[in-house]
Motif scaffolding. Structure first.
Motif, short mmCIF file in Angstrom:
data_model
loop_
_atom_site.label_atom_id
_atom_site.label_comp_id
_atom_site.label_asym_id
_atom_site.label_seq_id
_atom_site.Cartn_x
_atom_site.Cartn_y
_atom_site.Cartn_z
N PHE A 281 31.95 52.61 73.15
CA PHE A 281 30.58 52.20 72.81
C PHE A 281 29.65 53.40 72.69
CE2 PHE A 281 32.01 48.02 74.34
CZ PHE A 281 31.53 47.23 73.30
N TYR A 282 29.84 54.40 73.55
CA TYR A 282 28.98 55.58 73.47
C TYR A 282 29.15 56.29 72.13
CZ TYR A 282 27.12 60.22 74.36
OH TYR A 282 26.43 61.39 74.26
N GLY A 283 30.41 56.50 71.71
CA GLY A 283 30.65 57.18 70.44
C GLY A 283 30.10 56.41 69.26
N HIS A 284 30.26 55.09 69.27
CA HIS A 284 29.76 54.29 68.15
C HIS A 284 28.24 54.20 68.16
CE1 HIS A 284 33.98 53.23 67.73
NE2 HIS A 284 33.69 52.61 66.60
N LEU A 285 27.66 54.29 69.35
CA LEU A 285 26.20 54.28 69.43
C LEU A 285 25.63 55.58 68.88
CD1 LEU A 285 23.79 52.59 70.48
CD2 LEU A 285 23.97 53.84 72.63
N TYR A 292 22.04 48.34 70.12
CA TYR A 292 21.93 47.97 71.52
C TYR A 292 22.31 46.51 71.74
CZ TYR A 292 19.63 52.43 72.25
OH TYR A 292 19.38 53.77 72.33
N GLU A 293 22.29 45.69 70.67
CA GLU A 293 22.71 44.30 70.83
C GLU A 293 24.18 44.20 71.19
OE1 GLU A 293 23.22 45.52 66.58
OE2 GLU A 293 21.61 45.65 68.07
N SER A 294 25.02 45.11 70.68
CA SER A 294 26.43 45.09 71.04
C SER A 294 26.63 45.50 72.49
CB SER A 294 27.23 46.00 70.10
OG SER A 294 26.80 47.35 70.23
N ILE A 295 25.81 46.43 72.97
CA ILE A 295 25.89 46.84 74.38
C ILE A 295 25.50 45.67 75.29
CG2 ILE A 295 25.11 48.52 76.08
CD1 ILE A 295 26.68 49.76 73.81
N VAL A 296 24.44 44.97 74.91
CA VAL A 296 23.98 43.82 75.71
C VAL A 296 25.06 42.73 75.73
CG1 VAL A 296 22.27 41.97 75.86
CG2 VAL A 296 21.55 44.30 75.30
N LEU A 297 25.65 42.46 74.58
CA LEU A 297 26.70 41.44 74.51
C LEU A 297 27.91 41.85 75.36
CD1 LEU A 297 27.58 38.78 73.22
CD2 LEU A 297 28.52 40.09 71.31
N PHE A 298 28.24 43.13 75.35
CA PHE A 298 29.34 43.62 76.18
C PHE A 298 29.03 43.43 77.66
CE2 PHE A 298 30.97 47.31 78.62
CZ PHE A 298 32.32 46.99 78.58
N ALA A 299 27.81 43.76 78.08
CA ALA A 299 27.42 43.60 79.48
C ALA A 299 27.48 42.13 79.89
CB ALA A 299 26.02 44.16 79.70
N ILE A 300 27.02 41.23 79.02
CA ILE A 300 27.09 39.80 79.32
C ILE A 300 28.55 39.36 79.49
CG2 ILE A 300 26.67 37.49 78.37
CD1 ILE A 300 24.16 38.63 77.05
#
Length: 447
Positions: A281-285, A292-300
């Motif tokens: 996720f860091y590299g793709h960010l 950031y929506e993909s990060i939030v979805l991952f955290a959920i």
């Protein structure tokens, strides 16, 4: 054990997440170089494979050059090609900038590298440089379909026409059906120009030996020189967004997390799994692919998986895994390729588990803890129940009525037993006629 595992998992995830957040904050807040002088020449490398990470790096370099009033951007090109989508966005970046751009082909500009070079305002090549061979291939290395090839041929043609170049040569670089024997491109082979041939056809403005020669030709020899170098974040982003690395990262993540589910506490496998996901996720960010929506979805998704340790039914776990998979697909550029990467990761994880359990499980202590190897058999002294064969033939007194089960007193011992099917009243004398494991059968003694 589930509670202890969940607590350990949460603590380790918090540490990794905190480090991840610090990396993101450092990347966002890191000041861009602002001490470059006005009218400087920016030299930006275009090396190795062309992919999304390179586009993100070039975009930041172009923005810095524009913010500091640079007079010229020189792309130091040495690449075998790469992704079509990334090359298209880089070409658009070159078209939209107001600064004059120059492609300095320092070795080779093949495939996507040739496409990028054609979008520059001018091309300079060293004596042994090459440009061309711009075939389009898919993720598996095979020739793309006719629709994709038609698009790419048209894109190469437009890039040449916009710079006043003969589009036939650009099309021959992308279409093997175009016959140009005078340039060693017989039918069935892609056109590749040497520096001499590029100069003859006008594709190259001049053949130079060094960057200084390019600056002299562009009348910028006296201008301040600013070389834009890739930061460690750019290098990480370009590495982890590679089509080859993505399935490897996801495979490590899935295998590590599956191993962690079957091992006590939270240790190395779980750390590797979470680290691989965070690195993905860091590299793709950083590359601009993930929002950031993909990060939030991952955290959920992770929270739902953790909730599965405390909630019955499996619904939370299913939703959590779906959310994690969705966040990975959302973070990628190509939905189809990301879906294939996830399937590859799952297959690798399952095969890895089978290999570790079947082959390594007998040899390594770590895997022995994951496998139930003890057996409770009679040879080891384990019995499911005691067979009271010594009771056969003994008499006793029915303590309770038998309907057909009841209790009998034999030698002062209370024993649960059953009749052969009939009813026996309490206080009647009985005899034990059969013992089958824990089943003791009695019969009434007729007086």
């Amino acid at each position: 054990m589930n509670l202890e595992k969940a607590v350990g998992f949460i603590r380790r995830f918090q540490l990794l997440a905190a480090g991840f957040i610090l990396l993101i904050i450092g990347f966002i807040l890191s000041p861009s170089p602002s001490n470059a002088e006005n009218h400087a020449v920016y030299v930006i490398p275009v090396h190795n494979e062309v992919e999304k990470g390179l586009h993100a790096f070039l975009k930041r370099g172009f923005e810095e050059a524009e913010a500091n009033g640079a007079q010229l951007i020189v792309l130091d090109i040495h690449t075998p090609g790469g992704q079509v989508n990334a090359a298209g966005e880089i070409g658009k970046l070159l078209d939209e900038t107001k600064i004059r751009t120059v492609a300095f082909i320092n070795d080779r500009a093949l495939s996507a590298g040739a496409f990028i070079s054609l979008h520059a305002d001018a091309i300079y090549m060293v004596p042994n440089a090459q440009i061309g061979a711009a075939a389009i291939i898919d993720q598996q290395g095979n020739a793309a379909d006719k629709k994709a090839q038609s698009y790419w041929r048209s894109a190469m043609k437009s890039a040449a026409e916009n710079n006043g170049l003969d589009p036939l040569y650009a099309m021959a670089m992308a279409d093997p059906a175009i016959h140009l024997p005078q340039y060693h491109a017989p039918k069935g082979e892609l056109l590749t120009f040497s520096s001499k041939e590029a100069l003859e056809t006008g594709y190259s403005k001049a053949t130079v030996r060094h960057l200084d020669d390019v600056l002299k030709a562009e009348q910028a020899a006296q201008a301040p020189l600013k070389k834009v170098e890739e930061s460690w974040a750019d290098k990480v982003a370009r590495f982890v967004t590679s089509p080859v690395v993505v399935p490897i990262l996801l495979s490590l993540a899935s295998l590590g997390l599956i191993l962690e589910l079957y091992s006590p506490g939270f240790g190395l496998p779980g750390s590797i799994g979470l680290s691989s996901l965070l690195l993905f996720f860091y590299g793709h960010l950083v590359a601009g692919l993930a929002g950031y929506e993909s990060i939030v979805l991952f955290a959920i998704g992770v929270l739902l998986v953790l909730a599965e340790l405390f909630l019955p039914g499996g619904i939370a776990g299913f939703l959590g895994i779906s959310a994690v998979a969705g966040s990975i697909i959302l973070a990628g550029e190509d939905v189809k390729w990301m879906g294939m990467s996830i399937l590859i990761a799952v297959a690798v994880a399952l095969l890895g588990m089978i290999l570790m359990v079947k082959v390594l499980g007998k040899k390594m202590k770590f895997f022995k803890r994951m496998i139930l190897s003890d057996s409770t058999n009679t040879e080891s002294g384990y019995v499911s129940n005691i067979s009271r064969l010594e009771l056969i033939g003994k008499t006793g007194l029915a303590k309770t009525p038998f309907r057909p089960a009841g209790t009998v007193i034999v030698d002062g011992e209370r024993i649960d037993a059953v009749t052969e099917g009939g009813f026996i009243e309490a206080q009647k004398k009985v005899i034990i006629v059969k013992v089958e494991g824990s089943r003791i059968v009695v019969r009434e003694i007729e007086e």
